[in-house]
Design an enzyme around this catalytic site. Structure first.
Site, PDB file in Angstrom:
ATOM      1  CB  THR A 192       4.809  -4.354   2.683  1.00 36.02           C
ATOM      2  OG1 THR A 192       4.468  -3.805   1.394  1.00 36.02           O
ATOM      3  CG2 THR A 192       5.987  -5.299   2.553  1.00 36.02           C
ATOM      4  CG  ASP A 232      -0.195  -0.058   2.552  1.00 40.26           C
ATOM      5  OD1 ASP A 232      -0.799   0.336   3.582  1.00 40.26           O
ATOM      6  OD2 ASP A 232       0.979  -0.474   2.578  1.00 40.26           O
TER       7      ASP A 232
HETATM    8  O1  RIB Z   1       2.392  -0.071  10.743  1.00 40.22           O
HETATM    9  C1  RIB Z   1       3.282   0.117   9.673  1.00 40.22           C
HETATM   10  C2  RIB Z   1       2.695  -0.401   8.399  1.00 40.22           C
HETATM   11  O2  RIB Z   1       1.516   0.315   8.079  1.00 40.22           O
HETATM   12  C3  RIB Z   1       3.629  -0.205   7.188  1.00 40.22           C
HETATM   13  O3  RIB Z   1       3.412  -1.241   6.270  1.00 40.22           O
HETATM   14  C4  RIB Z   1       3.164   1.096   6.604  1.00 40.22           C
HETATM   15  O4  RIB Z   1       3.445   1.192   5.197  1.00 40.22           O
HETATM   16  C5  RIB Z   1       1.693   0.994   6.829  1.00 40.22           C
HETATM   17  O5  RIB Z   1       1.152   0.197   5.775  1.00 40.22           O
HETATM   18 CA    CA Z   2       2.856  -0.699   3.981  1.00 41.58          CA
END
Ligand code: RIB
Ligand code: CA
Length: 313
Positions: A125, A12
């Site tokens: 991620t 994201d």
């Molecule tokens: O809490 C951190 C995560 O949340 C990371 O992946 C950041 O990009 C957000 O997606």
């Molecule tokens: Ca992320």
């Protein structure tokens, strides 16, 4: 000649997703088969657009597919205070060279798994919405998933609530599907990613590499650190790059196998990754949880990756 590992990047973007993808695209170990966007830091439209811009910046020629418009059950939560209104505020970026493919993320992932002559690594991620959808719609493809290296959760603490980390909190139902799937998981949670701090002097080291990608990475760090500095951090926690590093440089980390459950209810604890560190539940381990990292070696890895994109201007 080392045989490359087929992988799919799902995120994201998001500044730390972007840096994670710079690291992945620079690695001689990885063969990036596809990139998929998920609704998290920003809306699915914005994270998809950002994904296309990052891929163009690093010259990643792989199919990109848009993920689901919202989490499995919950309403979307976005994070403009951290990543800005675009989801990737800061440096100017190229426009996407290619449009997303005319199929959704889950369909593209399934096609890649089906066609691969070996199991594929998934690197989510962001929230686990797309991964859960893949597992629910294509359970017969589980054996074609070699391993899931995810950034999400936190055994000892949260960040979006006291108990829950953002990625898991956005879609706890999806996280529960993933953590109960039986697919091997390495979890890069806040326990380790809050140790993976990149300090301002490290930003300058990366900026000094001097190529276009290194300059953008330094400017992403400048922006991303802005929020964290405002809440007292000495550096930027580049959460998502730890998930990639866990595959390409595991020796710089300490990991513990444990049973992890996802709390999907509760006023204060929804989205918590409950890790049974003492084994009191007598449940078999379902995740390898990263608990420590050599911060300097991690920064070295990021600097090495930045240098992959050419010597200075
Ligand atoms: O809490 C951190 C995560 O949340 C990371 O992946 C950041 O990009 C957000 O997606
Ligand atoms: Ca992320």
């Amino acid at each position: 000649m080392i045989k490359k590992i087929p992988v799919i990047l799902d995120g994201d973007p998001g500044h730390d997703d972007a840096i994670a993808w710079v690291l992945a695209a620079a690695s001689p170990m990885l063969d990036i088969k596809a990139v998929t966007s998920v609704c998290g830091n920003q809306t699915i439209e914005k994270t998809t657009y950002n994904a296309g811009r990052i891929m163009t910046l690093v010259g990643l020629d792989a199919p990109l597919a848009m993920g689901r418009v919202k989490p499995l059950v919950a309403d979307a939560i976005i994070a403009p205070t951290v990543h800005g209104n675009s989801g990737l505020d800061g440096p100017a970026l190229p426009e996407p060279k290619n449009k997303p493919v005319d199929k959704d993320a889950c369909t593209l992932m399934a096609e890649i798994l089906e066609a691969s002559d070996e199991p594929v690594v998934l690197f989510p991620t962001g929230p686990l919405t797309n991964i859960a959808t893949l597992l629910l719609l294509y359970p017969h493809l589980k054996p074609k998933i070699r391993h899931i290296y995810l950034m999400g959760g936190g055994i000892d603490f949260g960040n979006w609530t006291p108990a829950a980390e953002f990625n898991i909190l956005v879609d706890p139902e999806a996280a529960d599907v993933v953590f109960t799937s039986g697919v091997p998981i390495t979890m890069a949670g806040l326990d380790v990613t809050e140790q993976a701090l990149v300090f301002p002097e490290d930003f300058e080291r990366i900026r000094a590499v001097g190529n276009a990608v290194a300059t953008v990475v330094a400017e992403w760090l400048d922006f991303f650190y802005g929020f964290h500095r405002s809440i007292g951090y000495p550096g930027a926690p580049v959460h998502d790059a730890v998930a990639i590093a866990a595959l390409i440089r595991p020796e710089i980390m300490t990991m513990v196998d444990m049973f992890v459950a996802i709390e999907t209810t509760g006023d204060y604890c929804r989205g918590t990754t409950v890790g049974d560190k003492l084994g009191v539940l007598n449940r078999p381990s379902n995740a390898r949880v990263i608990m420590g990292i050599d911060r300097k070696a991690f920064v070295d890895l990021l600097a090495e990756a930045a240098a992959h994109y050419g010597k200075g201007a």
